[in-house]
Scaffold this active site. Structure first.
Site, mmCIF file in Angstrom:
data_model
loop_
_atom_site.group_PDB
_atom_site.id
_atom_site.type_symbol
_atom_site.label_atom_id
_atom_site.label_comp_id
_atom_site.label_asym_id
_atom_site.label_seq_id
_atom_site.Cartn_x
_atom_site.Cartn_y
_atom_site.Cartn_z
ATOM 1 N N ARG A 1 0.834 2.031 21.571
ATOM 2 C CA ARG A 1 1.454 2.939 20.605
ATOM 3 C C ARG A 1 0.398 3.662 19.783
ATOM 4 O O ARG A 1 -0.728 3.173 19.632
ATOM 5 C CB ARG A 1 2.314 2.134 19.613
ATOM 6 C CG ARG A 1 3.618 1.682 20.182
ATOM 7 C CD ARG A 1 4.320 0.770 19.186
ATOM 8 N NE ARG A 1 5.642 0.404 19.664
ATOM 9 C CZ ARG A 1 6.301 -0.686 19.287
ATOM 10 N NH1 ARG A 1 5.754 -1.537 18.436
ATOM 11 N NH2 ARG A 1 7.494 -0.937 19.759
ATOM 12 N N ASP B 1 -11.946 9.245 -7.665
ATOM 13 C CA ASP B 1 -12.027 10.696 -7.846
ATOM 14 C C ASP B 1 -12.568 11.115 -9.214
ATOM 15 O O ASP B 1 -12.429 12.268 -9.616
ATOM 16 C CB ASP B 1 -10.649 11.341 -7.584
ATOM 17 C CG ASP B 1 -9.551 10.766 -8.466
ATOM 18 O OD1 ASP B 1 -9.844 9.889 -9.306
ATOM 19 O OD2 ASP B 1 -8.387 11.199 -8.329
ATOM 20 N N ILE C 1 -8.746 3.298 -7.983
ATOM 21 C CA ILE C 1 -8.970 3.047 -6.559
ATOM 22 C C ILE C 1 -9.222 4.370 -5.832
ATOM 23 O O ILE C 1 -9.804 4.381 -4.765
ATOM 24 C CB ILE C 1 -7.799 2.283 -5.895
ATOM 25 C CG1 ILE C 1 -6.506 3.098 -5.906
ATOM 26 C CG2 ILE C 1 -7.605 0.929 -6.544
ATOM 27 C CD1 ILE C 1 -5.450 2.546 -4.947
ATOM 28 N N ASP C 2 -8.787 5.492 -6.420
ATOM 29 C CA ASP C 2 -8.913 6.788 -5.739
ATOM 30 C C ASP C 2 -10.358 7.311 -5.706
ATOM 31 O O ASP C 2 -10.669 8.210 -4.930
ATOM 32 C CB ASP C 2 -8.024 7.844 -6.423
ATOM 33 C CG ASP C 2 -6.548 7.613 -6.140
ATOM 34 O OD1 ASP C 2 -6.220 6.703 -5.361
ATOM 35 O OD2 ASP C 2 -5.718 8.333 -6.723
ATOM 36 N N ARG D 1 -4.153 10.437 -4.113
ATOM 37 C CA ARG D 1 -3.272 11.504 -4.603
ATOM 38 C C ARG D 1 -3.868 12.886 -4.306
ATOM 39 O O ARG D 1 -3.247 13.704 -3.671
ATOM 40 C CB ARG D 1 -3.095 11.299 -6.112
ATOM 41 C CG ARG D 1 -2.294 12.322 -6.836
ATOM 42 C CD ARG D 1 -1.904 11.793 -8.187
ATOM 43 N NE ARG D 1 -0.773 10.903 -8.073
ATOM 44 C CZ ARG D 1 0.507 11.274 -8.201
ATOM 45 N NH1 ARG D 1 0.803 12.517 -8.471
ATOM 46 N NH2 ARG D 1 1.470 10.406 -8.078
ATOM 47 N N GLU E 1 -2.023 9.715 1.179
ATOM 48 C CA GLU E 1 -0.673 10.123 0.740
ATOM 49 C C GLU E 1 -0.596 11.601 0.341
ATOM 50 O O GLU E 1 0.462 12.216 0.436
ATOM 51 C CB GLU E 1 -0.216 9.239 -0.431
ATOM 52 C CG GLU E 1 -1.123 9.377 -1.644
ATOM 53 C CD GLU E 1 -0.783 8.458 -2.805
ATOM 54 O OE1 GLU E 1 0.219 7.733 -2.740
ATOM 55 O OE2 GLU E 1 -1.552 8.478 -3.784
ATOM 56 N N MET F 1 -3.385 5.196 -0.143
ATOM 57 C CA MET F 1 -3.290 5.974 -1.382
ATOM 58 C C MET F 1 -4.385 7.040 -1.426
ATOM 59 O O MET F 1 -5.337 6.996 -0.646
ATOM 60 C CB MET F 1 -3.327 5.054 -2.592
ATOM 61 C CG MET F 1 -1.985 4.402 -2.836
ATOM 62 S SD MET F 1 -1.959 3.445 -4.351
ATOM 63 C CE MET F 1 -0.198 3.149 -4.509
ATOM 64 N N ARG G 1 4.380 4.719 15.434
ATOM 65 C CA ARG G 1 4.966 3.972 14.321
ATOM 66 C C ARG G 1 4.192 4.251 13.028
ATOM 67 O O ARG G 1 2.974 4.427 13.060
ATOM 68 C CB ARG G 1 4.881 2.466 14.585
ATOM 69 C CG ARG G 1 5.745 1.985 15.727
ATOM 70 C CD ARG G 1 7.209 1.895 15.316
ATOM 71 N NE ARG G 1 7.985 1.153 16.270
ATOM 72 C CZ ARG G 1 8.625 1.682 17.310
ATOM 73 N NH1 ARG G 1 8.572 2.978 17.518
ATOM 74 N NH2 ARG G 1 9.321 0.927 18.135
ATOM 75 N N ARG H 1 1.213 4.072 -18.706
ATOM 76 C CA ARG H 1 0.915 5.506 -18.813
ATOM 77 C C ARG H 1 1.429 6.078 -20.141
ATOM 78 O O ARG H 1 1.540 7.291 -20.293
ATOM 79 C CB ARG H 1 1.526 6.259 -17.631
ATOM 80 C CG ARG H 1 0.949 5.855 -16.285
ATOM 81 C CD ARG H 1 1.267 6.848 -15.197
ATOM 82 N NE ARG H 1 1.008 6.312 -13.865
ATOM 83 C CZ ARG H 1 -0.186 6.266 -13.290
ATOM 84 N NH1 ARG H 1 -1.241 6.718 -13.927
ATOM 85 N NH2 ARG H 1 -0.334 5.757 -12.089
ATOM 86 N N GLN I 1 -2.808 -2.032 -1.964
ATOM 87 C CA GLN I 1 -4.196 -1.578 -2.193
ATOM 88 C C GLN I 1 -4.649 -1.762 -3.627
ATOM 89 O O GLN I 1 -5.837 -1.776 -3.918
ATOM 90 C CB GLN I 1 -4.311 -0.080 -1.859
ATOM 91 C CG GLN I 1 -4.123 0.221 -0.414
ATOM 92 C CD GLN I 1 -3.708 1.671 -0.171
ATOM 93 O OE1 GLN I 1 -4.538 2.510 0.099
ATOM 94 N NE2 GLN I 1 -2.423 1.962 -0.269
ATOM 95 N N ARG I 2 -3.717 -1.821 -4.556
ATOM 96 C CA ARG I 2 -4.107 -1.953 -5.961
ATOM 97 C C ARG I 2 -4.136 -3.411 -6.412
ATOM 98 O O ARG I 2 -4.618 -3.711 -7.503
ATOM 99 C CB ARG I 2 -3.133 -1.165 -6.846
ATOM 100 C CG ARG I 2 -3.247 0.333 -6.697
ATOM 101 C CD ARG I 2 -3.249 1.058 -8.010
ATOM 102 N NE ARG I 2 -2.139 0.746 -8.860
ATOM 103 C CZ ARG I 2 -1.221 1.629 -9.269
ATOM 104 N NH1 ARG I 2 -1.286 2.880 -8.870
ATOM 105 N NH2 ARG I 2 -0.271 1.272 -10.087
HETATM 106 O O1 F6P Z 1 -4.248 6.806 -9.253
HETATM 107 C C1 F6P Z 1 -4.222 5.832 -8.286
HETATM 108 C C2 F6P Z 1 -2.980 5.853 -7.497
HETATM 109 O O2 F6P Z 1 -3.162 4.758 -6.691
HETATM 110 C C3 F6P Z 1 -2.657 7.105 -6.664
HETATM 111 O O3 F6P Z 1 -3.315 7.169 -5.437
HETATM 112 C C4 F6P Z 1 -1.161 7.004 -6.525
HETATM 113 O O4 F6P Z 1 -0.564 8.243 -6.263
HETATM 114 C C5 F6P Z 1 -0.773 6.483 -7.855
HETATM 115 O O5 F6P Z 1 -1.829 5.647 -8.279
HETATM 116 C C6 F6P Z 1 0.547 5.778 -7.866
HETATM 117 O O6 F6P Z 1 0.637 4.987 -8.993
HETATM 118 P P1 F6P Z 1 1.933 4.727 -9.889
HETATM 119 O O7 F6P Z 1 3.102 4.607 -8.972
HETATM 120 O O8 F6P Z 1 1.595 3.458 -10.586
HETATM 121 O O9 F6P Z 1 2.048 5.890 -10.806
#
Ligand code: F6P
Length: 345
Positions: free
Chosen positions: A166, A133, A130-131, A175, A225, A173, A269, A72, A277-278
């Site tokens: 249960r 969006d 993966i999102d 965001r 999440e 994931m 639970r 990043r 997932q990634r």
């Molecule tokens: O952008 C994809 C994603 O999987 C989000 O759903 C998640 O919040 C984020 O990446 C978390 O990624 P990192 O911990 O690498 O910043």
């Protein structure tokens, strides 16, 4: 022409296939040269790069992760970008002998892509996340793989949940957008799916879970999440912030499970699927999508069509200007959520 390829943001299954696609078309077919910067902008800033030719991308399409690494790290010294940043970027481009970039990333990456393009720096973008969006593309590569992984988790949790009568809560994931929850929930037959776009009350969730019990089954609740209960102003961020100050989401399942248990008296639970997932090998769909967007990205470079994202529309890969993509966000439309909500419980 010599082009620099780099990946930015979180990784996403299919990034290797995209690199392979852009190199096979760009280098092998169209005769351009490509180099890949390691760990996104870090490699660009520090001169850490490799040559991308056919042998460098041999056999990588099935591999998870990304051979170039991703980060990043930003090329700018401030969010808005300073004039000196562009000068520095141009200077380094001249040093590497590159005339443009292929940037593989999500919304944050393509915000940078547009900033560069607006200053006359050549960029073509490939959409990954993966999102799912990113506006302008029906699907981004990585999404299908994440949905398959989340669906398998639902299938597995359902068997143990049924054995113990249960309620099982699975956090996936997502965001700001609930695409993974929506699709995995549908594929796995979840009794309740909770997404960031549509807050629900605890009373309503408990009612659904109890109605499932009444007909002799155990509930499987999928929650993205970024989901918030009615009245919650922020998503749950139990892990704190990352080193760029960005809130790390996660923990809503752990919040919901005891609340559901308290309301329904059904043992509940929580499971957080997280980075599983990634990871891992991309599905065939993601490999094909990533490869095709890679081909289209290389064609765009060859044709001088800069400032474009190679996107999926129906069955076609089309070029969409960054201006139509950046600053927008592809939420789950209400009609898609309401379509499944009718059957909750
Ligand atoms: O952008 C994809 C994603 O999987 C989000 O759903 C998640 O919040 C984020 O990446 C978390 O990624 P990192 O911990 O690498 O910043």
């Amino acid at each position: 022409m010599r082009i620099g390829v780099l990946c930015s943001g979180g990784d996403s299954p299919g990034m290797n296939a995209a690199i392979r696609g852009v190199v096979l078309r760009g280098v092998e077919v169209l005769g351009h040269e490509m180099i890949g910067f390691m760990d996104g902008w870090r490699g660009f800033l520090e001169g850490d790069w490799i040559n991308l030719d056919r042998s460098a991308v041999r056999g990588i399409a099935p591999h998870g992760g990304v051979m170039l690494g991703t980060s990043r790290v930003s090329p700018f010294s401030s969010r808005a970008g300073e004039p000196g940043d562009y000068e520095m970027i141009r200077g380094r481009m001249a040093e590497y002998g590159i005339e443009g970039f292929v940037l593989i990333g999500g919304d944050g990456t393509h915000r940078v892509s547009k900033m560069l393009h607006d200053q006359g720096i050549h960029v073509v973008g490939l959409p990954k996340t993966i999102d799912n969006d990113i506006v302008g593309t029906d699907y981004s590569f990585g999404f299908d793989t994440a949905v398959s992984t989340a669906t398998e988790a639902i299938d597995r949790l359902r068997t143990t949940g049924e054995s113990h009568r249960r309620c099982m809560v699975l956090e996936v994931m997502g965001r700001n957008a609930g695409w993974i929850a929506l699709h995995a929930g549908m594929a796995g037959g979840a009794q309740v799916t909770l997404i960031p776009e549509h807050p629900e009350s605890l009373e309503q969730i408990a009612e659904w879970v109890l109605s499932v019990q009444e007909r002799g089954r155990s509930s499987l609740v999928v929650v993205a999440e970024g989901f918030r209960l009615d009245g919650m102003t922020e998503a749950v961020t139990s892990p704190g912030v990352d080193r760029f100050g960005r809130p790390r989401l996660g923990g809503i399942a752990e919040v919901l499970a005891p609340l559901i248990e308290e309301r329904t008296n059904i043992e509940t639970r929580a499971t957080v699927l997280g980075y599983v997932q990634r990871g891992g090998s991309p599905t065939a769909f993601d490999r094909v999508l990533a490869t095709r967007t890679g081909f289209a990205g290389a064609d765009a470079i060859d044709a001088g069509q800069w400032g474009m994202l190679a996107a999926l529309r129906g069955d076609e890969i089309v070029l969409v200007p960054f201006s139509e993509v950046v600053g927008h966000f592809k939420a789950v439309p209400a009609r898609r959520y309401l379509e499944v909500r009718k059957n909750f419980g």
